[in-house]
Design a protein around this motif. Structure first.
Motif, mmCIF file in Angstrom:
data_model
loop_
_atom_site.group_PDB
_atom_site.id
_atom_site.type_symbol
_atom_site.label_atom_id
_atom_site.label_comp_id
_atom_site.label_asym_id
_atom_site.label_seq_id
_atom_site.Cartn_x
_atom_site.Cartn_y
_atom_site.Cartn_z
ATOM 1 N N GLU A 1 -0.183 41.343 -17.929
ATOM 2 C CA GLU A 1 -0.926 41.212 -16.890
ATOM 3 C C GLU A 1 -1.388 39.835 -16.601
ATOM 4 O O GLU A 1 -1.206 38.728 -15.921
ATOM 5 C CB GLU A 1 -1.997 42.581 -16.629
ATOM 6 C CG GLU A 1 -2.899 42.151 -14.717
ATOM 7 C CD GLU A 1 -1.769 42.421 -14.018
ATOM 8 O OE1 GLU A 1 -2.164 41.811 -12.596
ATOM 9 O OE2 GLU A 1 -0.999 43.598 -13.937
ATOM 10 N N GLN B 1 0.499 37.051 -15.754
ATOM 11 C CA GLN B 1 0.618 36.980 -13.942
ATOM 12 C C GLN B 1 0.615 35.435 -13.722
ATOM 13 O O GLN B 1 -0.520 35.181 -14.070
ATOM 14 C CB GLN B 1 0.886 38.641 -12.886
ATOM 15 C CG GLN B 1 0.772 39.680 -13.580
ATOM 16 C CD GLN B 1 2.742 39.896 -13.550
ATOM 17 O OE1 GLN B 1 3.349 39.137 -13.087
ATOM 18 N NE2 GLN B 1 3.254 40.230 -14.989
ATOM 19 N N ASN B 2 1.538 35.284 -12.753
ATOM 20 C CA ASN B 2 0.739 33.556 -12.115
ATOM 21 C C ASN B 2 0.109 33.465 -11.511
ATOM 22 O O ASN B 2 -1.199 32.541 -11.280
ATOM 23 C CB ASN B 2 1.880 33.648 -11.506
ATOM 24 C CG ASN B 2 2.983 34.100 -10.244
ATOM 25 O OD1 ASN B 2 1.779 35.295 -9.981
ATOM 26 N ND2 ASN B 2 3.274 33.836 -8.715
ATOM 27 N N TYR B 3 -0.764 35.155 -10.794
ATOM 28 C CA TYR B 3 -1.990 34.785 -10.060
ATOM 29 C C TYR B 3 -3.446 35.001 -11.349
ATOM 30 O O TYR B 3 -3.967 35.199 -10.373
ATOM 31 C CB TYR B 3 -1.704 36.014 -9.181
ATOM 32 C CG TYR B 3 -1.505 37.229 -9.426
ATOM 33 C CD1 TYR B 3 -2.146 37.994 -10.582
ATOM 34 C CD2 TYR B 3 -0.539 37.701 -9.592
ATOM 35 C CE1 TYR B 3 -2.349 39.400 -10.912
ATOM 36 C CE2 TYR B 3 0.324 39.245 -10.251
ATOM 37 C CZ TYR B 3 -1.077 40.204 -10.373
ATOM 38 O OH TYR B 3 -0.777 41.143 -10.613
ATOM 39 N N ILE B 4 -3.141 35.352 -12.325
ATOM 40 C CA ILE B 4 -4.223 35.587 -12.627
ATOM 41 C C ILE B 4 -4.386 34.053 -14.385
ATOM 42 O O ILE B 4 -4.005 33.200 -14.761
ATOM 43 C CB ILE B 4 -3.845 36.525 -14.245
ATOM 44 C CG1 ILE B 4 -3.576 37.526 -13.916
ATOM 45 C CG2 ILE B 4 -4.800 36.258 -15.354
ATOM 46 C CD1 ILE B 4 -4.919 38.193 -12.997
ATOM 47 N N ASP B 5 -6.030 33.396 -13.923
ATOM 48 C CA ASP B 5 -5.841 32.211 -14.534
ATOM 49 C C ASP B 5 -6.734 32.873 -15.813
ATOM 50 O O ASP B 5 -7.703 33.518 -16.256
ATOM 51 C CB ASP B 5 -7.392 31.809 -13.974
ATOM 52 C CG ASP B 5 -7.956 31.066 -14.437
ATOM 53 O OD1 ASP B 5 -8.079 30.019 -15.638
ATOM 54 O OD2 ASP B 5 -9.280 30.213 -14.460
ATOM 55 N N SER C 1 -9.449 34.340 -17.319
ATOM 56 C CA SER C 1 -9.743 35.621 -17.440
ATOM 57 C C SER C 1 -9.994 35.558 -19.415
ATOM 58 O O SER C 1 -10.884 36.869 -19.576
ATOM 59 C CB SER C 1 -8.149 36.189 -17.836
ATOM 60 O OG SER C 1 -8.464 35.700 -16.218
#
Length: 152
Positions: A7, A10-14, A18
């Motif tokens: 997870e 994923q490209n939408y995770i900073d 995080s």
């Protein structure tokens, strides 16, 4: 296992943000280890014990029906959910986020995040922040979800 790692990529995770909590070194080793295990779905649940051959049942110790997994315990257990465990934690996080948003937007607020309740409407003239307030909707919204936590 490795669900958190998957997870995280994923490209939408900073990724940097995080993992910042881990870099800040604010948790003792045992707490840090528990958080990482929970993120990676690696807690010692009944589901895990059955897979490891340590017991015959994988049922939830509270609800005795679905497989006990970290996801089930955190968001699906019909015994833990109604007792307010999730709601209390959720409300604490929302209260903190509301406080930080108001601080960032320079909206006059209470001086302490530990205040038991946040006001439903705060404003500085330019920005209005709604907290846990019903919104008017001109159309049907599934499950009557017309009370968002925070609206800016």
């Amino acid at each position: 296992m490795e669900q958190f790692f998957h997870e995280l990529n994923q490209n939408y995770i900073d990724k940097e943000a995080s993992l910042q909590w881990l870099k800040n070194d604010k948790f003792p080793f045992d707490e840090e280890r528990l958080i990482i295990a929970a993120q990676d779905q690696g807690l010692f649940t009944n589901g895990f014990k059955k897979i490891a051959g340590l017991q015959k049942t994988d049922q939830c110790r509270f609800y005795h029906s679905p497989v006990e997994s970290p996801s089930h315990l955190m968001s699906g257990c019909k015994i833990l959910l109604p007792n307010g465990h999730y709601t209390a934690r959720h409300n604490k996080v929302c209260r903190y986020l509301h406080w930080k948003i108001c601080e960032e937007m320079q909206v006059d607020m209470f001086p302490d995040v530990r205040r038991p309740e946040s006001p439903p409407i705060t404003s500085n003239g330019n920005v209005t922040v709604f907290y846990d307030k019903d919104i008017q909707a001109s159309r049907y919204i599934k499950d009557k979800a017309i009370k968002p936590d925070i609206v800016i």
